[in-house]
Design a protein around this motif. Structure first.
Motif, PDB file in Angstrom:
ATOM      1  N   LEU A  23       0.646  -1.394   0.394  1.00 58.64           N
ATOM      2  CA  LEU A  23       0.037  -0.007   0.412  1.00 58.64           C
ATOM      3  C   LEU A  23       1.070   1.390  -0.106  1.00 58.64           C
ATOM      4  O   LEU A  23       2.260   1.434   0.453  1.00 58.64           O
ATOM      5  N   VAL A  24       0.424   2.187  -0.444  1.00 62.06           N
ATOM      6  CA  VAL A  24       0.816   3.722  -0.871  1.00 62.06           C
ATOM      7  C   VAL A  24      -0.034   4.698   0.292  1.00 62.06           C
ATOM      8  O   VAL A  24      -1.170   4.266  -0.160  1.00 62.06           O
ATOM      9  N   LEU A  25       0.936   5.362   1.740  1.00 59.28           N
ATOM     10  CA  LEU A  25       0.258   5.654   1.921  1.00 59.28           C
ATOM     11  C   LEU A  25       0.148   7.733   2.056  1.00 59.28           C
ATOM     12  O   LEU A  25       2.259   7.441   2.047  1.00 59.28           O
ATOM     13  N   VAL A  26      -0.343   8.551   1.744  1.00 58.68           N
ATOM     14  CA  VAL A  26       0.076   9.801   0.610  1.00 58.68           C
ATOM     15  C   VAL A  26      -0.460   9.769   1.553  1.00 58.68           C
ATOM     16  O   VAL A  26      -1.871  10.564   1.954  1.00 58.68           O
ATOM     17  N   GLY A  27       0.270  11.888   2.265  1.00 57.74           N
ATOM     18  CA  GLY A  27      -0.233  12.350   2.854  1.00 57.74           C
ATOM     19  C   GLY A  27       0.318  14.183   3.195  1.00 57.74           C
ATOM     20  O   GLY A  27       1.994  13.620   2.250  1.00 57.74           O
ATOM     21  N   PRO A  28       0.112  15.120   2.814  1.00 60.16           N
ATOM     22  CA  PRO A  28       1.311  16.407   3.384  1.00 60.16           C
ATOM     23  C   PRO A  28       1.935  15.649   4.372  1.00 60.16           C
ATOM     24  O   PRO A  28       1.559  15.389   5.137  1.00 60.16           O
ATOM     25  N   GLU A  29       3.292  17.477   4.874  1.00 60.65           N
ATOM     26  CA  GLU A  29       3.555  16.626   6.056  1.00 60.65           C
ATOM     27  C   GLU A  29       2.691  17.574   7.416  1.00 60.65           C
ATOM     28  O   GLU A  29       2.563  18.108   7.332  1.00 60.65           O
ATOM     29  N   GLY A  30       3.170  17.099   8.471  1.00 60.54           N
ATOM     30  CA  GLY A  30       2.170  16.853   9.167  1.00 60.54           C
ATOM     31  C   GLY A  30       0.651  16.268   9.455  1.00 60.54           C
ATOM     32  O   GLY A  30      -0.088  16.919  10.208  1.00 60.54           O
ATOM     33  N   SER A  31       0.658  15.159   8.270  1.00 67.36           N
ATOM     34  CA  SER A  31      -0.754  14.760   8.191  1.00 67.36           C
ATOM     35  C   SER A  31      -0.777  13.810   9.454  1.00 67.36           C
ATOM     36  O   SER A  31      -1.659  12.805   9.881  1.00 67.36           O
ATOM     37  N   GLY A  32       0.434  12.612   9.905  1.00 68.70           N
ATOM     38  CA  GLY A  32       0.403  11.662  10.320  1.00 68.70           C
ATOM     39  C   GLY A  32       0.860   9.915  10.208  1.00 68.70           C
ATOM     40  O   GLY A  32       0.364   9.587  10.396  1.00 68.70           O
ATOM     41  N   LYS A  33       1.426  10.523   8.375  1.00 69.19           N
ATOM     42  CA  LYS A  33       1.585   9.164   7.462  1.00 69.19           C
ATOM     43  C   LYS A  33       2.598   8.189   8.045  1.00 69.19           C
ATOM     44  O   LYS A  33       2.233   7.469   8.742  1.00 69.19           O
ATOM     45  N   SER A  34       3.886   9.178   9.009  1.00 70.40           N
ATOM     46  CA  SER A  34       5.074   8.272   9.470  1.00 70.40           C
ATOM     47  C   SER A  34       3.982   7.747  10.596  1.00 70.40           C
ATOM     48  O   SER A  34       4.459   6.653  10.894  1.00 70.40           O
ATOM     49  N   HIS A  35       3.587   8.301  11.726  1.00 66.86           N
ATOM     50  CA  HIS A  35       2.657   8.035  13.092  1.00 66.86           C
ATOM     51  C   HIS A  35       2.283   6.723  12.884  1.00 66.86           C
ATOM     52  O   HIS A  35       2.001   5.420  13.354  1.00 66.86           O
ATOM     53  N   LEU A  36       1.118   6.704  11.427  1.00 66.99           N
ATOM     54  CA  LEU A  36       0.579   5.547  11.342  1.00 66.99           C
ATOM     55  C   LEU A  36       0.794   4.233  10.966  1.00 66.99           C
ATOM     56  O   LEU A  36       0.980   3.105  10.782  1.00 66.99           O
ATOM     57  N   ALA A  37       2.188   4.666   9.811  1.00 69.42           N
ATOM     58  CA  ALA A  37       3.290   3.581   9.295  1.00 69.42           C
ATOM     59  C   ALA A  37       3.611   2.898   9.979  1.00 69.42           C
ATOM     60  O   ALA A  37       3.910   1.368  10.058  1.00 69.42           O
ATOM     61  N   ALA A  38       4.514   3.595  10.962  1.00 74.89           N
ATOM     62  CA  ALA A  38       4.944   3.201  12.326  1.00 74.89           C
ATOM     63  C   ALA A  38       4.022   2.294  13.406  1.00 74.89           C
ATOM     64  O   ALA A  38       4.605   0.988  14.354  1.00 74.89           O
ATOM     65  N   ILE A  39       2.522   2.442  13.449  1.00 67.16           N
ATOM     66  CA  ILE A  39       1.840   1.561  14.194  1.00 67.16           C
ATOM     67  C   ILE A  39       1.875   0.330  13.459  1.00 67.16           C
ATOM     68  O   ILE A  39       1.967  -0.044  14.318  1.00 67.16           O
ATOM     69  N   TRP A  40       1.683   0.068  11.423  1.00 64.21           N
ATOM     70  CA  TRP A  40       1.657  -1.195  11.015  1.00 64.21           C
ATOM     71  C   TRP A  40       3.151  -1.582  11.587  1.00 64.21           C
ATOM     72  O   TRP A  40       3.008  -2.610  11.583  1.00 64.21           O
ATOM     73  N   ALA A  41       3.702  -0.687  11.309  1.00 65.09           N
ATOM     74  CA  ALA A  41       5.547  -1.487  11.388  1.00 65.09           C
ATOM     75  C   ALA A  41       5.751  -2.025  12.911  1.00 65.09           C
ATOM     76  O   ALA A  41       6.088  -3.172  12.564  1.00 65.09           O
ATOM     77  N   GLU A  42       5.195  -1.927  13.835  1.00 64.52           N
ATOM     78  CA  GLU A  42       5.401  -1.991  14.776  1.00 64.52           C
ATOM     79  C   GLU A  42       4.820  -4.007  15.047  1.00 64.52           C
ATOM     80  O   GLU A  42       5.742  -4.279  15.940  1.00 64.52           O
ATOM     81  N   ARG A  43       3.450  -3.285  14.841  1.00 63.52           N
ATOM     82  CA  ARG A  43       2.239  -4.526  14.829  1.00 63.52           C
ATOM     83  C   ARG A  43       3.057  -5.586  13.459  1.00 63.52           C
ATOM     84  O   ARG A  43       2.642  -6.884  14.169  1.00 63.52           O
ATOM     85  N   ALA A  44       2.855  -5.910  13.449  1.00 60.61           N
ATOM     86  CA  ALA A  44       3.551  -6.721  11.477  1.00 60.61           C
ATOM     87  C   ALA A  44       5.614  -6.903  11.864  1.00 60.61           C
ATOM     88  O   ALA A  44       5.641  -7.493  11.124  1.00 60.61           O
ATOM     89  N   ALA A  45       5.623  -5.905  12.578  1.00 61.21           N
ATOM     90  CA  ALA A  45       7.398  -6.240  12.919  1.00 61.21           C
ATOM     91  C   ALA A  45       8.212  -6.243  11.516  1.00 61.21           C
ATOM     92  O   ALA A  45       8.723  -6.960  10.960  1.00 61.21           O
ATOM     93  N   ALA A  46       7.440  -5.078  11.091  1.00 64.58           N
ATOM     94  CA  ALA A  46       8.310  -4.880   9.144  1.00 64.58           C
ATOM     95  C   ALA A  46      10.094  -3.828   9.555  1.00 64.58           C
ATOM     96  O   ALA A  46       9.640  -3.946  10.806  1.00 64.58           O
ATOM     97  N   PHE A  47      10.516  -4.175   8.958  1.00 63.86           N
ATOM     98  CA  PHE A  47      12.055  -3.774   8.599  1.00 63.86           C
ATOM     99  C   PHE A  47      11.766  -2.189   8.598  1.00 63.86           C
ATOM    100  O   PHE A  47      10.800  -2.324   7.263  1.00 63.86           O
TER     101      PHE A  47
END
Length: 241
Positions: A43-67
């Protein structure tokens, strides 16, 4: 007596409990939450700076134990560790490393793994010149985060202030929301400045403090960009509308 305000920023809180769901991000949040029942393996998560995309991606990465990788660092990233799922933050910053990104996507597909890419814009605007890579990115389902609305910015300000144990009247938050740029990054910057100002003065944050901080930050931005603006003067008056 004035206290010395040390510039010691709080670490970013990127847990699930720290993500504030609002209409601007609800669809993206719910899709991330449905993993592994995704419409595609990448999936590609798109949003302007400060919209929370890195935060949301970090939530998934933690849950999925992603590199976790950064788009600008793909050339030096050790892909030997990419045995499971992968997350690439700022994938639109790959620059000349298109072959590397294509290799990552191939590894994920061949291993039956999931990937999440974040970017400020859709892949068509990344300047990708490799046809196969661009085709692969276009086929990936895209989630959009909209710029935060006033309600979300207000909620973020309140949470950031609470994280720093700063107590302010609701009128201060309303004052800030009417005058600041609506972004989570800006909210973080303002709250850090309010914390420093409160510590230096030894007094609680008031509307006057908020006005001074806004004017100071805007003046600094204007100076950095060589701009002359009168907005800072208006912001300095806590009674102006």
């Amino acid at each position: 007596m004035r206290q010395l305000a040390l510039d010691l920023p709080l670490p970013s809180r990127l847990g699930m409990e720290d993500f504030l769901v609002a209409p601007a991000n609800q669809v993206a949040f719910e899709t991330i939450e449905r993993w592994p029942q995704w419409p595609g393996n990448v999936l590609v998560l798109v949003g302007p700076e400060g919209s929370g995309k890195s935060h949301l991606a970090a939530i998934w990465a933690e849950r999925a134990a992603a590199f976790r990788m950064q788009g600008g660092d793909l050339e030096t990233a050790s892909l030997d560790r990419l045995e499971g799922h992968g997350m690439i933050d700022d994938a639109d910053q790959i620059g000349p490393h298109e072959a590397r990104l294509f290799h990552v996507l191939n590894i994920l597909r061949e291993n039956g793994r999931f990937g999440l890419l974040t970017a400020r814009s859709a892949p068509d605007s990344w300047g990708v010149r490799t046809p196969d890579l661009l085709s692969r990115l276009r086929l990936a389902p895209m989630l959009r985060l909209l710029p935060p609305d006033e309600a979300l910015v207000s909620a973020v300000l309140i949470k950031l202030l609470a994280d720093r144990q700063l107590t302010v009247d609701t009128s201060v938050v309303d004052f800030l929301c009417r005058r600041m740029e609506r972004s989570i990054a800006t909210a973080r910057r303002i709250v850090a400045a309010l914390d420093a100002a409160s510590l230096a003065s030894g007094r609680r944050v008031t509307r006057a403090t908020a006005a001074e901080v806004l004017a100071s930050l805007e003046a600094a931005d204007a100076s950095r960009h060589g701009l002359v603006t009168g907005v800072a003067q208006n912001a300095a008056d806590p009674n102006s509308e």
